[in-house]
Design an enzyme around this catalytic site. Structure first.
Site, PDB file in Angstrom:
ATOM      1  N   GLU A 267      -3.287  -9.893   3.335  1.00 21.94           N
ATOM      2  CA  GLU A 267      -4.280  -9.650   4.388  1.00 21.94           C
ATOM      3  C   GLU A 267      -5.420 -10.660   4.380  1.00 21.94           C
ATOM      4  O   GLU A 267      -5.949 -11.030   5.436  1.00 21.94           O
ATOM      5  CB  GLU A 267      -4.863  -8.238   4.252  1.00 21.94           C
ATOM      6  CG  GLU A 267      -3.920  -7.121   4.641  1.00 21.94           C
ATOM      7  CD  GLU A 267      -3.096  -6.613   3.474  1.00 21.94           C
ATOM      8  OE1 GLU A 267      -2.510  -5.527   3.585  1.00 21.94           O
ATOM      9  OE2 GLU A 267      -3.026  -7.319   2.437  1.00 21.94           O
TER      10      GLU A 267
ATOM     11  N   GLU B  97       0.831  -1.204   0.000  1.00 25.65           N
ATOM     12  CA  GLU B  97       0.000   0.000   0.000  1.00 25.65           C
ATOM     13  C   GLU B  97       0.869   1.258   0.000  1.00 25.65           C
ATOM     14  O   GLU B  97       0.560   2.244  -0.677  1.00 25.65           O
ATOM     15  CB  GLU B  97      -0.928  -0.018   1.210  1.00 25.65           C
ATOM     16  CG  GLU B  97      -1.965  -1.136   1.144  1.00 25.65           C
ATOM     17  CD  GLU B  97      -2.959  -1.082   2.277  1.00 25.65           C
ATOM     18  OE1 GLU B  97      -4.097  -0.608   2.054  1.00 25.65           O
ATOM     19  OE2 GLU B  97      -2.600  -1.506   3.384  1.00 25.65           O
TER      20      GLU B  97
END
Length: 692
Positions: free
Chosen positions: A133, A113
């Site tokens: 994730e 990210e």
């Protein structure tokens, strides 16, 4: 400042000036975690550099082969802590000067990210970029679900995000995730790229608002439909929420999509599935660390192994030992059994050749290290003997003991004979260890290793070394008879039997358990294993014993708890079994009712947790997470269950204790609540608090 001038504005980062380019190095090694302190220092330094008129570009990089890999939910350092990563990413993207992420190692999770917030990415071929994730039941929470689809397209983004797997630098370049892939010095290349951008680019790309990868239309809608169908079948919460976030990225403004992403994360981070998956992940890391530990005493030399079974689990152990480079003797008592087992080994390697995973020459070289023998007389030179079966005869122990060389390890998987009795019946008690493995070795990676007071340190270390070489995770247990997995399954089956006698059907019980996360439930599992042991195992249930006495010994004969029309066919309920159960209800004066699926699952979890608590008290299990690891990596429980003891924590120990107390009154095979329940309840703690 000169080209190589360095400044250190904050403790967690380091800044180096190269002309008009500032290199901002994240000091994340060795963990790579984007901690609260590191996020604070990134933001502080970015703002300082943005205010410096002499800085015309920033190169963001990591140290020691790691870019960044995320925060730590286990230590309480969560993304919501100020400053959160989303704010850091938005600040980087809003810079008026170009920011280039230089990635030579891992950029995973929050690290990806952060890289997506940069305007450009320069990567090495061996770099790893991914978003794991989903494997812990979460979605990214710093804009990852919104920026990634706009960089690589919706179809590729769904594949990356839902798989949790990383792509290498070369693949990242092909996907458009990397702007340049270089096999030279990554920092030099990134600084040179920054100079090019300074000289030629007037408008910086901002990934949150890009629209150039939105033209997939039909293929994206088809991918969404397929992934939603798979997600609905998974029983997990996160996949559907993630798909919704990606859809929002391609249809809605960034701020709205980010809001959906943030809401999904907040919901998921407190969900039972994510908490369970994070527990399993953390327990795995601790177990991997313990498995890698070596003692002060070195292992004995390990070059050869003997496996005392050519079929079933023995077949799998032989393949694992061959793959690890051992010379392997496969021993059976009869020529027929030996031939059948060796044929299975050869078929296994033939399948690898057919799949392109091995060459014929490699298979031939591997099989040259295998020696098939009938009887045990020729095993005198092996370094370790593995008897993986759940039972062992005294005569066989004596026969093996008579031929083994001094210092050879005898590793037994027996669940039905106490390890001390086996050791005492040999002339080598210092070299006998418990070594319990589980069928399906490729998936079920656990070995339960138990030693006695008489076991020598060298024998223990040699057994541990063998386990590591064949790719096992080592759970050390107290010595005794039945291991962790056997006691957990005994309790499960006892509770399942009680539910059926209470009025549930065997199909209902199995369906309820499969829905929770057990691949076969209870009764179909017993059919697959075979019910023959019920004829001589006192811990087996009365239903098992009666069925076995009538020749209904499971799937291999076409009849057990279910009937099977042919080999490989699914089982169907049999009226004769239903009649037997009704007879047993009448004998016990049980008036049947219809327990719900939830009641069935609760009773089974309570029984298994009760067995786990007893093992902790008796010393068979050293820590609750070891029981959970055996459940997940030995018995095949779905990761989303969290295992046995963590599942009990989620339900609540007071409720588990009360259910267990009632159940143990009705079913003698279910253990009564251990005092450990009351101790933990009074302290306001759970089993996970005992893991330390």
């Amino acid at each position: 400042m000169g080209r190589e001038d360095r400044i250190a504005p904050a403790a967690e980062v380091e800044v180096e000036r190269r002309g008009h380019v500032a290199v901002l190095r994240l000091l994340t090694a060795p963990t790579g975690a984007l901690t609260r302190e590191l996020r604070r220092d990134i933001l502080l330094t970015i703002n300082q550099l943005a205010a410096d008129d002499d800085v015309r570009a920033i190169v963001l990089t990591g140290a020691m082969g790691v870019f960044a890999v995320g925060t730590s939910l286990e230590t309480g350092d969560e993304l919501g802590d100020d400053p959160d990563l989303a704010a850091v990413c938005d600040r980087i993207e809003a810079l008026k000067i170009p920011c280039i992420a230089a990635i030579s190692g891992a950029a995973l999770g929050n690290g990806l990210e952060l890289a997506l917030a940069a305007h450009y990415r320069v990567v090495s071929p061996s770099a790893r970029l991914g978003a794991p994730e989903i494997t812990i039941g979460l979605v990214p929470n710093a804009g990852g679900t919104q920026r990634l689809p706009k960089v690589v397209g919706g179809v590729a983004a769904l594949k990356i995000l839902l798989s949790g797997r990383a792509v290498n630098g070369v693949s990242a370049g092909k996907l458009g995730l990397a702007d340049r892939v270089v096999d030279t010095d990554i920092l030099e290349a990134a600084v040179a790229f920054a100079d090019e951008v300074i000289a030629s680019v007037s408008e910086l790309p901002r990934n949150s608002t890009r629209r150039d990868r939105l033209g997939e239309g039909g293929p994206f809608l088809e991918a969404v439909s397929q992934h939603k169908a798979v997600a609905a079948r998974s029983g997990l919460d996160a996949p559907l929420r993630l798909i919704e976030c990606v859809e929002a990225a391609l249809l809605l403004p960034y701020e709205i999509g980010r809001g959906l992403e943030s809401a999904a994360f907040e919901d998921l981070v407190h969900s039972e599935h994510s908490r369970s998956l994070r527990h399993v992940f953390a327990a795995e890391r601790r177990l991997q660390a313990r498995t890698a530990e070596t003692g002060r005493v070195p292992s004995r030399p390990l070059n050869s192994a003997a496996v005392l079974a050519a079929r079933g689990l023995g077949n799998e152990v032989a393949v694992a030992a061959l793959d690890a480079g051992f010379k392997v003797s496969v021993a059976e008592r009869t020529d027929e059994a030996l031939e059948a087992g060796v044929t299975r080994v050869i078929e296994h390697y033939d399948a690898r050749v057919a799949a392109g995973r091995m060459t014929e020459d490699a298979v031939e070289a591997t099989l040259d290290r295998m020696n098939a023998v009938c009887g045990y007389r020729t095993l005198g030179n092996v370094d370790i003997v593995i008897d993986p079966g759940p039972s062992i005869a005294r005569e066989r122990v004596a026969e093996i003991d008579a031929v083994l060389k001094a210092g050879a390890i005898f590793a037994t998987g027996s669940d039905h004979v106490d390890l001390a009795r086996i050791a005492q019946s040999t002339g080598r008690p210092a070299d006998v260890v418990g070594f319990k493995m589980y069928p399906g070795l490729l998936k079920n990676r656990i070995v339960e290793l138990s030693v006695l007071k008489e076991t020598s340190p060298k024998a223990r270390e040699t057994a541990r070394a063998f386990a590591r070489k064949i790719g096992r995770l080592i759970v050390e247990t107290g010595a005794g008879g039945k291991g962790i997995g056997a006691q957990v399954t005994d309790a499960l089956h006892a509770a399942a039997d009680a539910a059926v006698l209470d009025g549930a059907s065997i199909a209902q019980v199995d369906a309820a358990l499969r829905d929770w996360g057990l691949p076969y439930g209870s009764f179909a599992w017993r059919d697959a294993q075979g019910l023959e042991r019920a004829l001589k195992d006192r811990s087996a249930g009365e239903v098992d014993s009666r069925l076995a006495a009538n020749g209904r010994t499971g799937r291999k004969v076409g009849r057990g708890f279910y009937s099977y029309a042919r080999r490989g066919a699914p089982g169907v309920e049999d009226p004769l079994v239903a009649q037997l159960i009704q007879t047993m209800r009448a004998e016990r004066g049980i008036k049947p009712r219809k327990p719900s699926d939830g009641e069935v699952r609760l009773a089974c979890v309570a029984a298994m947790a009760g067995a786990g608590a007893r093992m902790l008290m008796e010393g068979t299990a050293l820590r609750p997470s070891d029981i959970d690891m055996v459940a997940v990596h030995g018995l095949g429980f779905a990761r989303r269950t969290g295992g046995v003891m963590f599942a009990a924590d989620l339900i609540g120990l007071e409720r588990i204790r009360d259910v267990l107390a009632r159940l143990s009154e009705r079913e003698r095979r279910v253990p009564k609540p251990s005092p450990i329940f009351d101790d933990l309840i009074r302290a306001g703690k759970g089993f996970s608090d005992l893991d330390g």
